[in-house]
Design a protein around this motif. Structure first.
Motif, short mmCIF file in Angstrom:
data_model
loop_
_atom_site.label_atom_id
_atom_site.label_comp_id
_atom_site.label_asym_id
_atom_site.label_seq_id
_atom_site.Cartn_x
_atom_site.Cartn_y
_atom_site.Cartn_z
N THR A 47 36.86 -52.92 -33.13
CA THR A 47 35.45 -52.57 -33.36
C THR A 47 34.76 -51.93 -32.17
OG1 THR A 47 34.73 -54.79 -32.69
CG2 THR A 47 35.17 -54.45 -35.03
N HIS A 361 23.17 -58.88 -35.19
CA HIS A 361 23.71 -57.53 -35.33
C HIS A 361 24.33 -57.07 -34.02
CE1 HIS A 361 21.50 -56.57 -39.15
NE2 HIS A 361 20.68 -57.50 -38.67
N GLN A 401 28.26 -48.01 -36.81
CA GLN A 401 28.90 -49.25 -37.26
C GLN A 401 27.98 -50.43 -36.96
OE1 GLN A 401 33.22 -50.59 -36.35
NE2 GLN A 401 31.98 -51.55 -34.76
N ASP A 402 27.85 -51.32 -37.93
CA ASP A 402 27.03 -52.52 -37.74
C ASP A 402 27.88 -53.75 -38.04
OD1 ASP A 402 24.92 -54.16 -37.18
OD2 ASP A 402 23.77 -53.71 -39.00
N GLU A 403 27.98 -54.62 -37.05
CA GLU A 403 28.65 -55.91 -37.23
C GLU A 403 27.57 -56.97 -37.43
OE1 GLU A 403 31.94 -56.73 -34.34
OE2 GLU A 403 31.13 -54.93 -33.39
N ARG A 405 26.57 -60.98 -38.42
CA ARG A 405 27.03 -62.36 -38.45
C ARG A 405 25.92 -63.25 -39.00
NH1 ARG A 405 31.49 -63.59 -34.76
NH2 ARG A 405 32.20 -61.65 -33.79
N ARG A 411 30.88 -62.88 -41.74
CA ARG A 411 30.81 -61.66 -40.94
C ARG A 411 30.98 -60.45 -41.86
NH1 ARG A 411 34.73 -61.40 -35.99
NH2 ARG A 411 36.23 -62.60 -37.25
N ILE A 413 31.18 -56.09 -41.57
CA ILE A 413 31.24 -54.89 -40.74
C ILE A 413 31.18 -53.68 -41.66
CG2 ILE A 413 32.55 -53.57 -39.04
CD1 ILE A 413 33.99 -56.16 -38.30
#
Length: 711
Positions: A47, A361, A401-403, A405, A411, A413
């Protein structure tokens, strides 16, 4: 030899049973001791944000410096065979290597990086079409993510990413040491003559550090498991590595790297049956980077890197093959072929960390580009210039890209990438663009147990060679045609996996890690070389012009029927598979296992894809003695047969085989270390699939390292 597939599934079932039972009462997992298990090493290829390999929602593996030291590899293939889903193709008479991930390789399908710089060198022949040069003694670690990662790592990575980190000051000095050096010597049998590695570095307070390394390696031709000498498998390397890191203020770092490698070897082609050339390879990589990251500025984690890679292979004609083709074309001793590719490029991205209500984020936005310039000059027959044409190609793109949680159990992505390419050579031009999405969801119902699922797309532009190649094969004299209308490949991948992470499983202080994943990848417009057009006849005797066969087809000497070849878009190629990686460490020892099964076919014809590797299992058992200063162990590798080779290719079917290695490492004190390894203990004669020459028989190596340091 069905054992690898069955054993992999059985072992996977036992791992899941063990950890599921443990999950009912297990407390939250705590990290295992640093360096104990490779899956606890940090990865960024999944990532671009640091995390443990075992936590990555992807098929991600890390090879640490300790594993490289223990195995003393002469080629990187010797350590990569412990990574599931990863194989290599190489010519033993050329130090270059190609990496295959999940049955995909060649022409950039696997993005190979050295310190973040792309390696795009390629020459056409009967070996791999896309190789890189890197001696394992220069490597500090390997970070691998299998599958569609092109949303963050540039166009073309429909197979995956392999990122090599060269050695640095932290590989030779402890945090409280200011300056020092590590001197290593290695000797071996069966062609492994001598290795010298000198590494030194210094820290200038906390403001800067410098590092340098010199490597000299001398290998002679080896013998296979039957004792047969394999000619032209020796080589000589001189390499230098320099690094500097400057920290002008808190959170700011400027870094620079220069890697220069010089390989010298002689070769008669990948099957040692062609004309003999002396090869002088110069493979250089330069990088300049800047990063800003500080805990009190969560919205900025900025990284910018520019790089310049160049690989130049100068071939000098030495003597002709038995056919005399080159001599009949007027080639003389000393005539040269020069292959050269320059790849300047850059990668810029920023990660902003913030919360929206209960959702955390990590939003990464970036862009990258690489500019390939291929130049070939040929005064030795013209075949090199025809089959590795000159041209230019630009690959550029941007991504977001956005991760996300939510709590400790969810999670997500999501990513989008825009790709654009332009290709030019001679009178031909082509271009294209596309947006590729990626979505991953990970759910952790119990501590230490996480399930994930991914859908991702990837985009690979045609290469200069695939588009522009044009010429007559030396013998038999069939034509290879250009195809400027090639369309880019588009990969659609579904992947699911399970990550397992538990401590205190069977006794205090132990640690268990495992990753199991399955995938299905459909590649639209897959590019492969195919026979085209009608059958025609060419001379059975080398050196006779093929043009005479237009007048006397089917009569001596024009009696060999052939067809022309051309790179074409196959409608669809399907690849599916399963991968397993696990390790258990109890302090007094460790055991690890990696297993993979891949199947792939051309949907139109039903034929198995040529680059699909056979099933493989690799397992390592090590025991520690003398308070951990002595480690002894063994590695077992089982590889299935690959007999269903498509017709009309130069690739050989291979039998199944098993290899046993023994190793020992002794840390006499904090300054002196000795390593011993015996490879192919039972002197097995075998040939790796996609290689044309048998691999080395029994080989023993011993290395001694001495460290000097000041505090």
């Amino acid at each position: 030899m069905p054992m690898p597939r069955a054993a992999a599934l059985a072992f996977g079932a036992s791992l899941l049973a063990l950890t599921t039972a443990r999950a009912q009462t297990a407390p939250p997992a705590t990290p295992a001791p640093s360096g104990t298990i490779d899956l606890d090493a940090i990865t960024v290829t999944a990532t671009k944000t640091p995390e443990l390999a075992v936590d990555a929602l992807s098929g991600t593996s890390v090879v640490t410096r300790e594993e490289i030291r223990r195995l003393q590899p002469s080629r990187l293939s010797e350590v990569l065979r412990d990574v599931p889903g990863v194989t290599t193709q190489e010519s033993p008479n050329d130090p270059a290597q190609a990496i295959n991930i999940r049955g995909l390789q060649d022409f950039g399908r696997v993005n190979v990086l050295i310190d973040g710089a792309r390696q795009n060198f390629q020459t056409s022949g009967h070996a791999a079409n896309g190789v890189f040069y890197l001696d394992p003694e220069l490597v500090g670690g390997i970070d691998i993510t299998r599958g569609p990662t092109s949303t963050i790592y540039g166009s073309g990575a429909i197979g995956g990413v392999v990122s090599f980190r060269t050695r640095s000051i932290d590989d030779i000095l402890l945090p409280d040491e200011r300056a020092g050096a590590v001197q290593k010597w290695s000797f071996g049998t069966n062609g492994q003559r001598f290795l010298n590695s000198t590494a030194l570095g210094a820290r200038i307070g906390s403001a800067a550090d410098v590092f340098g390394q010199f490597v000299y390696r001398n290998n002679a031709p080896y013998r296979d498991g039957l004792g047969t000498l394999v000619p032209d498998t020796g080589s000589e390397l001189e390499a230098g590595l320099a690094k500097i890191n400057v920290r002008p203020a808190d959170g700011h770092e400027i870094s620079g790297t220069a890697l220069l490698q010089r390989f010298d070897f002689a070769s008669r082609g990948s099957s040692i049956t062609g004309a003999r050339f002396a090869n002088a390879v110069a493979a250089d990589t330069y990088t300049l980077g800047y990063r800003f990251a500080r805990p009190d500025v969560p919205l900025i984690d900025f990284s910018a890197k520019g790089y310049y890679t160049t690989t130049h292979n100068q071939l000098t004609f030495l003597q002709d093959a038995a056919s005399g083709v080159y001599g009949q074309l007027g080639t003389r001793v000393g005539n040269r072929i020069d292959y050269d590719i320059e790849s300047p490029g850059f990668d810029i991205h920023n990660t902003a960390r913030f919360d929206t209500w209960d959702v955390r984020h990590a939003l990464t936005i970036g862009g990258d580009a690489v500019f390939d310039r291929v130049r070939t000059s040929d005064e030795a027959g013209g075949f090199g210039g025809a089959f590795t044409p000159s041209g230019t190609r630009t690959l550029a793109g941007a991504f977001i890209q956005d991760e996300l949680r939510y709590g400790a159990w969810l999670r997500v992505i999501g990513a989008l990438r825009y790709d654009q390419y332009e290709l030019a050579g001679g009178a031909y031009r082509s271009s294209g663009e596309r947006v590729s999405p990626k979505l991953t969801v990970g759910v952790s119902p119990l501590p230490g147990l996480e399930f994930y699922a991914t859908y991702a797309e990837g985009y690979r532009a045609p290469s200069v060679t695939e588009t522009l190649v044009q010429g007559i094969h030396p013998f038999p004299a069939f034509s290879i045609l250009p195809n400027p209308t090639l369309r880019p490949e588009v990969a659609h991948t579904m992947e699911g996996g399970i990550n397992l992470k538990y401590d205190e499983v069977l006794q205090p202080g132990d640690a268990f890690r495992a990753k199991l994943n399955v995938f299905a990848n459909t590649v639209d417009d897959f590019i492969a070389i195919q026979a085209v057009g009608p059958t025609y006849f060419v001379p059975a005797l080398a050196g006779i012009p093929a043009s005479i066969c237009a007048r006397i087809p089917g009569r001596f000497p024009c009696v060999i029927p052939v067809r022309s070849f051309q790179y074409l878009n196959i409608a669809q190629a399907d690849l599916t598979g399963v991968e397993l990686e696990g390790a258990y460490d109890w302090g007094g020892g460790f055991v690890s296992l990696a297993a993979s099964h891949v199947s792939g076919r051309d949907r139109a014809t039903g034929q198995t894809l040529l680059t699909v590797p056979p099933d493989r299992i690799s397992t390592t058992l090590g025991l520690r003695f003398l308070n951990g200063n002595l480690t002894v162990g063994t590695r077992l590798t089982l590889v299935d047969a690959r007999l269903n080779v498509p017709p009309g290719t130069t690739v050989l079917a291979t039998k199944g085989y098993g290899l046993v290695d023994l190793f020992a490492s002794y840390q006499a004190n904090d300054r002196v270390r000795a390593d011993v390894i015996v490879q192919n203990l039972f002197d097995k004669r075998y040939t790796q699939y996609l290689n044309l020459l048998a691999s080395p028989g029994l080989t023993a190596k011993v290395a001694v390292s001495i460290k000097f340091a000041t505090r």
